[in-house]
Design an enzyme around this catalytic site. Sequence first.
Site, PDB file in Angstrom:
ATOM      1  N   GLU A 140      58.728  86.202  16.839  1.00  0.00           N
ATOM      2  CA  GLU A 140      59.473  86.618  17.688  1.00  0.00           C
ATOM      3  C   GLU A 140      61.632  86.082  18.363  1.00  0.00           C
ATOM      4  O   GLU A 140      61.828  85.154  17.114  1.00  0.00           O
ATOM      5  CB  GLU A 140      59.532  86.219  18.953  1.00  0.00           C
ATOM      6  CG  GLU A 140      59.079  83.964  18.833  1.00  0.00           C
ATOM      7  CD  GLU A 140      58.202  83.726  20.026  1.00  0.00           C
ATOM      8  OE1 GLU A 140      56.805  84.205  19.907  1.00  0.00           O
ATOM      9  OE2 GLU A 140      58.704  82.212  20.030  1.00  0.00           O
ATOM     10  N   CYS A 150      68.816  84.085  19.047  1.00  0.00           N
ATOM     11  CA  CYS A 150      67.966  82.374  18.457  1.00  0.00           C
ATOM     12  C   CYS A 150      66.420  83.684  17.703  1.00  0.00           C
ATOM     13  O   CYS A 150      65.765  84.369  17.923  1.00  0.00           O
ATOM     14  CB  CYS A 150      67.293  81.796  19.878  1.00  0.00           C
ATOM     15  SG  CYS A 150      66.197  80.957  18.547  1.00  0.00           S
ATOM     16  N   CYS A 205      55.322  77.276  10.894  1.00  0.00           N
ATOM     17  CA  CYS A 205      55.947  76.334  10.034  1.00  0.00           C
ATOM     18  C   CYS A 205      54.875  75.278  10.037  1.00  0.00           C
ATOM     19  O   CYS A 205      54.518  74.892  10.466  1.00  0.00           O
ATOM     20  CB  CYS A 205      56.962  75.823  11.762  1.00  0.00           C
ATOM     21  SG  CYS A 205      57.899  74.426  11.113  1.00  0.00           S
ATOM     22  N   CYS A 231      55.666  69.133  13.608  1.00  0.00           N
ATOM     23  CA  CYS A 231      56.129  68.652  15.654  1.00  0.00           C
ATOM     24  C   CYS A 231      55.158  68.819  16.134  1.00  0.00           C
ATOM     25  O   CYS A 231      54.327  69.777  16.768  1.00  0.00           O
ATOM     26  CB  CYS A 231      57.299  69.159  15.431  1.00  0.00           C
ATOM     27  SG  CYS A 231      58.930  69.195  14.854  1.00  0.00           S
ATOM     28  N   CYS A 268      55.343  70.934  19.418  1.00  0.00           N
ATOM     29  CA  CYS A 268      55.895  72.164  19.234  1.00  0.00           C
ATOM     30  C   CYS A 268      55.151  73.787  19.167  1.00  0.00           C
ATOM     31  O   CYS A 268      53.664  73.216  17.964  1.00  0.00           O
ATOM     32  CB  CYS A 268      56.531  72.426  18.155  1.00  0.00           C
ATOM     33  SG  CYS A 268      57.563  73.811  17.793  1.00  0.00           S
ATOM     34  N   SER A 273      66.889  67.977  14.748  1.00  0.00           N
ATOM     35  CA  SER A 273      66.459  67.980  15.379  1.00  0.00           C
ATOM     36  C   SER A 273      66.078  66.325  15.998  1.00  0.00           C
ATOM     37  O   SER A 273      65.133  66.278  14.907  1.00  0.00           O
ATOM     38  CB  SER A 273      64.684  68.895  16.252  1.00  0.00           C
ATOM     39  OG  SER A 273      65.714  69.776  15.840  1.00  0.00           O
ATOM     40  N   LEU A 274      65.920  65.318  16.641  1.00  0.00           N
ATOM     41  CA  LEU A 274      66.176  64.301  16.204  1.00  0.00           C
ATOM     42  C   LEU A 274      65.044  63.971  17.059  1.00  0.00           C
ATOM     43  O   LEU A 274      64.100  63.343  16.653  1.00  0.00           O
ATOM     44  CB  LEU A 274      67.650  62.950  16.663  1.00  0.00           C
ATOM     45  CG  LEU A 274      67.887  61.940  16.428  1.00  0.00           C
ATOM     46  CD1 LEU A 274      67.419  61.382  14.967  1.00  0.00           C
ATOM     47  CD2 LEU A 274      69.151  61.365  16.775  1.00  0.00           C
ATOM     48  N   CYS A 287      59.913  78.529  21.588  1.00  0.00           N
ATOM     49  CA  CYS A 287      59.271  78.436  20.530  1.00  0.00           C
ATOM     50  C   CYS A 287      58.361  79.080  20.203  1.00  0.00           C
ATOM     51  O   CYS A 287      56.927  77.660  19.929  1.00  0.00           O
ATOM     52  CB  CYS A 287      60.011  76.871  19.549  1.00  0.00           C
ATOM     53  SG  CYS A 287      60.652  77.062  18.198  1.00  0.00           S
TER      54      CYS A 287
END
Length: 342
Positions: free
Chosen positions: A89, A102, A109, A113, A116, A211-212, A330
């Site tokens: 997407e 985006c 992935c 995480c 996510c 991305s912390l 996401c």
Amino acid sequence: MSNIYNYTLEMLEEYFIKCNDKKFRATQIFDWLYKKRIKNFDEITNIKKETLDIIKKDFNIDKINIVDIKKGKDVSKYLFKLEDGRFVEAVLMNHDYGNSLCISTQVGCNMGCKFCESGRLKKVRNLETYEMVEQILIVEQFSKKRISHVVLMGIGEPFDNYDNVMNFIRIINENKGLGIGARHITVSTCGLVDKIEKFMKENTQVNLAISLHAPDDEIRNKIMPINKKYKICDIIDIVKKYIEVTNRRVTFEYIMLDNINDSEECAIKLSRLLKGLNAYVNIIPYNETNNIQYKRSKNDKIIKFYDILRKNNINVTIRREFGSLIDAACGQLRSKYEEDDL
Ligand code: SAH
């Protein structure tokens, strides 16, 4: 046979030189693809038939398919079906400074995480360069808007697909291609330190976001498995080096998760961690999803967190919220489709 949108200008130049043709042919092809936006090679009028026949034999120009568009206020989400039936997407956001897209870089992935949606479905494969380029071409075609900014913050970890992503950036940045300025392109990574170092050496003006999401290893270990490999101090070390070498400011993204990373103590720790760095923090209100138990921090906590950072002279902004009503965070739209499919 390879898709023509996989090719940077330089790669096409090499191809034509190898064919004993002129290097300039690559510029002509780029003009047809990215300025005139042809749908098939037969639309090309300034290249002789014999040469076109060779091009047609070596390349295809097929597009990924658009299967769903969800429109919200100032934001729309595009769902694509790839040639192997997988979905990715892209999200188009209309800002006052332009239109930002985006895009996704992988199918799924592997970074895992915990908060996510993309990671829940695991990586199936990398996207090829053409599958990223075409997300832009197709959204421009359907929205009738010119995309001025591109962020690599959709599904996937861009630095886990490094070579294809770099070719994608070269194509969209190329003046003879889409001509999107490097400073209008942002790559976001969960912190693959070796790739950040490689990226540093590319000598581009492309923005880097990390991305912390946590001020210390204890919290980060719980929400981002990648932290077992690269610790926060490794990230800070490479970011210092990156800023020194590139003279560019780095962005740290920080999702606010209720009672996980949003305490005053976290804000103080984060301020200490980033003190003196040419960096800024982008606070992101978490977009809740049905499948994951994390909750968004309360607004007053977000504001308190922001205030503490400001007081400590950290550059900080709170991200304007876009997609929550249309599942634009996401991987959310895609995960609905994939699950319907199962
Ligand atoms: N893998 C890359 C880029 C894709 S994710 C990265 O980790 O940076 C883009 C950003 O969206 C990351 O900061 C990610 O942590 C964040 N994100 C993921 N799920 C989210 C959600 N539900 N709400 C808000 N931000 C989210």
